[in-house]
Design a protein around this motif. Structure first.
Motif, PDB file in Angstrom:
ATOM      1  N   GLY A 547       0.791  -1.228   0.000  1.00 22.12           N
ATOM      2  CA  GLY A 547       0.000   0.000   0.000  1.00 22.12           C
ATOM      3  C   GLY A 547       0.818   1.271   0.000  1.00 22.12           C
ATOM      4  N   ARG A 548       2.068   1.224  -0.390  1.00 24.99           N
ATOM      5  CA  ARG A 548       2.935   2.408  -0.360  1.00 24.99           C
ATOM      6  C   ARG A 548       3.484   2.716  -1.748  1.00 24.99           C
ATOM      7  NH1 ARG A 548       4.747   3.635   4.957  1.00 24.99           N
ATOM      8  NH2 ARG A 548       4.014   2.124   6.499  1.00 24.99           N
ATOM      9  N   VAL A 549       3.666   4.002  -2.009  1.00 23.39           N
ATOM     10  CA  VAL A 549       4.367   4.481  -3.196  1.00 23.39           C
ATOM     11  C   VAL A 549       5.568   5.281  -2.716  1.00 23.39           C
ATOM     12  CG1 VAL A 549       4.261   5.958  -5.231  1.00 23.39           C
ATOM     13  CG2 VAL A 549       2.299   4.542  -4.630  1.00 23.39           C
ATOM     14  N   LYS A 550       6.756   4.885  -3.144  1.00 26.91           N
ATOM     15  CA  LYS A 550       7.983   5.507  -2.660  1.00 26.91           C
ATOM     16  C   LYS A 550       8.786   6.074  -3.824  1.00 26.91           C
ATOM     17  CE  LYS A 550       8.409   2.569   1.452  1.00 26.91           C
ATOM     18  NZ  LYS A 550       9.328   1.723   2.267  1.00 26.91           N
ATOM     19  N   VAL A 551       9.470   7.188  -3.537  1.00 25.38           N
ATOM     20  CA  VAL A 551      10.335   7.849  -4.511  1.00 25.38           C
ATOM     21  C   VAL A 551      11.771   7.721  -4.008  1.00 25.38           C
ATOM     22  CG1 VAL A 551      10.842   9.987  -5.751  1.00 25.38           C
ATOM     23  CG2 VAL A 551       8.485   9.460  -5.087  1.00 25.38           C
ATOM     24  N   TRP A 552      12.664   7.257  -4.889  1.00 24.85           N
ATOM     25  CA  TRP A 552      14.065   7.032  -4.538  1.00 24.85           C
ATOM     26  C   TRP A 552      14.964   7.879  -5.427  1.00 24.85           C
ATOM     27  CZ3 TRP A 552      14.505   3.403  -0.586  1.00 24.85           C
ATOM     28  CH2 TRP A 552      13.396   2.581  -0.380  1.00 24.85           C
ATOM     29  N   ASP A 553      16.101   8.273  -4.889  1.00 19.48           N
ATOM     30  CA  ASP A 553      17.107   8.974  -5.676  1.00 19.48           C
ATOM     31  C   ASP A 553      17.920   7.945  -6.443  1.00 19.48           C
ATOM     32  OD1 ASP A 553      19.746  10.215  -6.344  1.00 19.48           O
ATOM     33  OD2 ASP A 553      18.870  11.948  -5.359  1.00 19.48           O
ATOM     34  N   LEU A 554      17.929   8.042  -7.768  1.00 19.53           N
ATOM     35  CA  LEU A 554      18.605   7.032  -8.581  1.00 19.53           C
ATOM     36  C   LEU A 554      20.111   7.021  -8.353  1.00 19.53           C
ATOM     37  CD1 LEU A 554      18.453   4.918 -10.883  1.00 19.53           C
ATOM     38  CD2 LEU A 554      18.741   6.801 -12.498  1.00 19.53           C
ATOM     39  N   LYS A 555      20.700   8.204  -8.147  1.00 16.27           N
ATOM     40  CA  LYS A 555      22.161   8.263  -8.010  1.00 16.27           C
ATOM     41  C   LYS A 555      22.628   7.774  -6.649  1.00 16.27           C
ATOM     42  CE  LYS A 555      22.981  12.002 -11.317  1.00 16.27           C
ATOM     43  NZ  LYS A 555      21.636  12.054 -11.858  1.00 16.27           N
ATOM     44  N   THR A 556      21.922   8.128  -5.590  1.00 17.77           N
ATOM     45  CA  THR A 556      22.385   7.786  -4.240  1.00 17.77           C
ATOM     46  C   THR A 556      21.688   6.562  -3.670  1.00 17.77           C
ATOM     47  OG1 THR A 556      20.749   9.224  -3.163  1.00 17.77           O
ATOM     48  CG2 THR A 556      22.841  10.224  -3.829  1.00 17.77           C
ATOM     49  N   GLY A 557      20.520   6.232  -4.183  1.00 15.98           N
ATOM     50  CA  GLY A 557      19.761   5.128  -3.621  1.00 15.98           C
ATOM     51  C   GLY A 557      19.014   5.474  -2.352  1.00 15.98           C
ATOM     52  N   HIS A 558      18.964   6.752  -1.976  1.00 15.08           N
ATOM     53  CA  HIS A 558      18.284   7.174  -0.754  1.00 15.08           C
ATOM     54  C   HIS A 558      16.785   7.360  -1.010  1.00 15.08           C
ATOM     55  CE1 HIS A 558      22.348   9.049   0.666  1.00 15.08           C
ATOM     56  NE2 HIS A 558      22.284   7.744   0.876  1.00 15.08           N
ATOM     57  N   LEU A 559      16.017   7.122   0.031  1.00 15.80           N
ATOM     58  CA  LEU A 559      14.582   7.373  -0.037  1.00 15.80           C
ATOM     59  C   LEU A 559      14.334   8.871  -0.019  1.00 15.80           C
ATOM     60  CD1 LEU A 559      11.622   6.327   0.055  1.00 15.80           C
ATOM     61  CD2 LEU A 559      11.810   6.405   2.554  1.00 15.80           C
ATOM     62  N   VAL A 560      13.627   9.366  -1.025  1.00 15.72           N
ATOM     63  CA  VAL A 560      13.312  10.791  -1.103  1.00 15.72           C
ATOM     64  C   VAL A 560      12.039  11.099  -0.324  1.00 15.72           C
ATOM     65  CG1 VAL A 560      12.741  12.693  -2.658  1.00 15.72           C
ATOM     66  CG2 VAL A 560      14.494  11.035  -3.301  1.00 15.72           C
ATOM     67  N   ARG A 561      10.984  10.352  -0.573  1.00  8.16           N
ATOM     68  CA  ARG A 561       9.732  10.560   0.137  1.00  8.16           C
ATOM     69  C   ARG A 561       8.785   9.411  -0.169  1.00  8.16           C
ATOM     70  NH1 ARG A 561       6.584  15.594  -2.495  1.00  8.16           N
ATOM     71  NH2 ARG A 561       5.226  15.182  -0.725  1.00  8.16           N
ATOM     72  N   GLU A 562       7.700   9.355   0.570  1.00 10.01           N
ATOM     73  CA  GLU A 562       6.610   8.422   0.312  1.00 10.01           C
ATOM     74  C   GLU A 562       5.397   9.226  -0.135  1.00 10.01           C
ATOM     75  OE1 GLU A 562       5.705   5.548   3.268  1.00 10.01           O
ATOM     76  OE2 GLU A 562       7.795   5.145   3.781  1.00 10.01           O
TER      77      GLU A 562
END
Length: 671
Positions: A547-562
């Motif tokens: 039930g989650r949609v997540k945005v990730w930074d492609l270069k760093t692999g860090h979670l940007v936000r949900e």
């Protein structure tokens, strides 16, 4: 020099006064005549002359003078030539003497005076002298050196604040080459046709275009990377600047300068991290399964297992519902205003989205149509559970060829030019020629069914139930690598340039290098299966059955936000640069959420450089690059409103402010 002698210290003056005028039982004290040196006139520098009697009686030193206010940078030097006639003769003679001194003599006199000063007096001297020593280097250096200095600044917020220092600084920071270099540093490359769209590119210019383009046309997200789901419904919630859905209806004109292009990309990236607006709509009242989702520059198209196809505009407004299939729609592909769909009724239907009319009903498959792709505006390829692929001419409404070779259901297809690749439950993938209608290579190596396939024209990537991902050479059928890491079915694949992103039923998302065939990032994305996946040059967006949609930074692999945190399941996710659409199950209802990250038009206005004669022409494109134009430092008048550039740092904050852009982009430095 006459009249000049070493001044007495305060203790010497006090001792002399006590020797000459003070006696025992004296009740009257006469003040000793004294000459007080006068410093630079300041409003707050006062001498406590009224209290001098009490100071001599008690023998205590006088209180220090009140510190003067700090002079500003624009304060003029005191003019000693305007001294009044009643000025003390001593000071007048001292000024005359100092004006005739040589440099070394002046240094010695100043050193002697400063040695006699208290700390508060030295502080006053420091505050008075410091502004006089400051100098703006950009007012004396040539333009070329100034621009060279500015080219070393990577932070756009620093440049935005610097543009507010003076008109000279703002004119320097309006030079387009500075922002072009910043676009390259931040990976905001753009096509040269966006700078001057009216000018045709010569063969030599087309060779340079690659420096500014971020991807090939085949990789463009607007050509249908993930599909869209849609269904007519009522709006359950909306966070927007304006309730009017036509607020952003007009297409945004292409930026005419690198500065405006950088501003747009920066504000969009910042909104992806911490801002944006969201519109939620109920698609069905019963939790229908979303089988396909497409997002283009004009449409959001949603296919469901209830045989309906819903068409929306990009703001979430329902346009029409396409009805004709008699069973669930399981495959769909969008090309401009043409939609091709297939499903459990074994039919392939061609729709005109502008009218909602069904142009063709193409029959031939004997089982469910499971996958669809288009190679051009007139050719569609369908894969079915009847083990065959069919090549359709959707202009004429006929089947051009039948590709036979798989021994089980065809689960996935991908296409580039004349080459089609297909993955099947028979554990093999095949490379086909559309024009020849034959199989070129059979890619065998997986131990279980193939559920996902990706093709970039040179390499083929396949994801299987055996938990592995295999990379193949499309020109000779050779297996180049076996990528291990997932612990369950690999059902999501996307290939872009030299990067491959995979998602599995184990909840993980992995980013791979296709040059070294090794993992770049291992993302523990979801608590359950990854149901949807898409990425571009900047970010990865994943949806899961948790039930989650997540945005990730492609270069760093860090979670940007949900983007979505409270839903029962996420069916599909699709995004473009300024839009993201997610189909989720909430409270047993199928809900579509449209996220808008585009900044308002007023903050994207680009103030042009002053033209000869002081006029502005905001519509014409200069014949020469802006960096080659002479700068006009005599411009007067107002500029564009200040724009705050929020720090695009990682954040997991949900959308919570309806007027994000109105508040946050109108109260700070301007790009």
């Amino acid at each position: 020099m006459a009249g000049y002698g070493k001044p007495l210290s305060f203790s010497e003056r006090r001792g002399s006064a006590f020797d000459n005028d003070l006696h025992l039982n004296t009740v009257h004290v006469s003040k000793m005549p004294q000459q007080r040196p006068r410093g630079p006139p300041t409003p707050s520098m006062s001498t406590p002359a009224a209290d001098f009697d009490q100071q001599q009686l008690t023998g205590s030193p006088p209180p220090p003078p009140t510190p003067a206010a700090s002079p500003g940078p624009s304060q003029a030097r005191p003019n000693w030539n305007t001294a009044e006639q009643d000025d003390d003769m001593y000071l007048a003679d001292f000024r005359q003497y100092f004006s005739k001194c040589t440099g070394p003599q002046r240094m010695r006199v100043l050193a002697d005076i400063l040695n006699l000063c208290t700390s508060q007096q030295l502080s006053f001297v420091h505050q008075f002298v410091s502004p006089l020593l400051k100098k703006d280097p950009f007012t004396s250096l040539p333009d070329e050196l100034c621009l060279r200095i500015l080219s070393f600044i990577d932070d756009p917020k620093v440049l935005a604040r610097a543009s507010q220092v003076s008109r000279r600084w703002r004119d320097l920071l309006s030079d387009d080459m500075t922002w072009k270099n910043l676009c390259v540093k931040h990976d905001y490359q753009r096509r040269m046709s966006e700078v001057h769209p009216a000018l045709p590119l010569s063969p030599m210019a087309s060779g340079r275009m690659d420096v500014f383009s971020w991807g090939s046309d085949g990789d463009s997200a607007s050509r249908g990377l993930p599909s869209a789901l849609s269904s007519a419904g009522t709006t359950t919630g909306q966070m927007s600047l304006d309730s009017s859905a036509t607020q952003f209806a007009a297409p945004r004109p292409r930026p005419k300068s690198y500065k405006s292009h950088f501003k747009q990309r920066y504000l969009v990236d910042a909104a992806w991290r911490t801002g944006g607006r969201v519109i939620s709509k109920n698609i069905t009242q019963d939790g229908g399964v979303v089988t396909s989702l497409h997002l283009s520059s004009k449409y959001i198209v949603v296919a469901l297992d209830n045989a309906k196809i819903h068409v929306f505009d990009t703001h979430g407004n329902a346009l029409r519902t396409l009805q004709g299939h008699v069973m669930g729609v399981w495959a769909m592909v969008l090309w401009d205003d043409i939609l091709v769909s297939g499903g459990c009724d074994r039919d392939v239907r061609v729709w005109d989205l502008t009218t909602g009319a069904c142009l063709w009903t193409l029959r031939g498959h004997t089982s469910t149509v499971r996958c669809l792709k288009m190679s051009d505006a007139s050719t569609a390829i369908s894969g079915s559970r009847d083990t065959t692929l069919r090549v359709w001419d959707i202009k004429a409404g006929v089947c051009r060829n039948v590709l036979v070779g798989h021994q089980a259901s065809v689960r996935c297809v991908d296409i580039k030019g004349d080459i089609v690749v297909s993955g099947s439950y028979d554990t093999t993938a095949k490379v086909w020629s559309i024009s020849e209608g034959r199989c070129l290579f059979t890619l065998a190596g997986h131990y279980s069914q193939i559920y996902a396939i990706a093709f970039d024209g040179y390499k083929v990537a396949t994801g299987s139930l055996d938990t592995s991902v295999r990379i193949w050479n499309a020109t000779n059928g050779e297996c180049l690598a076996v990528l291990q890491g997932h612990t369950s079915l690999v059902g999501q694949l996307q290939m872009r340039g030299g990067t491959l992103v995979t998602g599995g039923s184990d909840g993980s998302v992995r980013v791979w290098s296709l040059e070294r065939f090794c993992p770049i990032h291992r993302l523990a994305a979801h608590d359950n299966s990854v149901t949807s996946l898409q990425f571009d040059d900047t970010r990865v967006v994943s949806g899961g059955s948790d039930g989650r949609v997540k945005v990730w930074d492609l270069k760093t692999g860090h979670l940007v936000r949900e983007l979505i945190t409270q839903s029962e399941a996420v069916w599909r996710v699709a995004f473009e640069e300024e839009k993201c659409v997610a189909m989720a199950l909430k409270n047993s209802r199928t809900v579509m959420e449209v996220f808008d990250f585009s900044p308002p038009e007023e903050v994207l206005s680009d103030r042009p450089l002053s033209l000869p004669g002081g006029g502005h022409d905001s519509t014409s494109i200069p014949a020469r690059p802006l960096s080659a134009m002479s700068l006009d430092y005599g411009r007067t008048g107002g500029g564009i409103p200040d724009i705050d550039m929020p720090d695009p740092g990682p954040s997991t904050a949900p959308l919570h402010r309806p007027a994000f852009f109105t508040h946050q982009f109108m109260n700070g430095p301007s790009l």
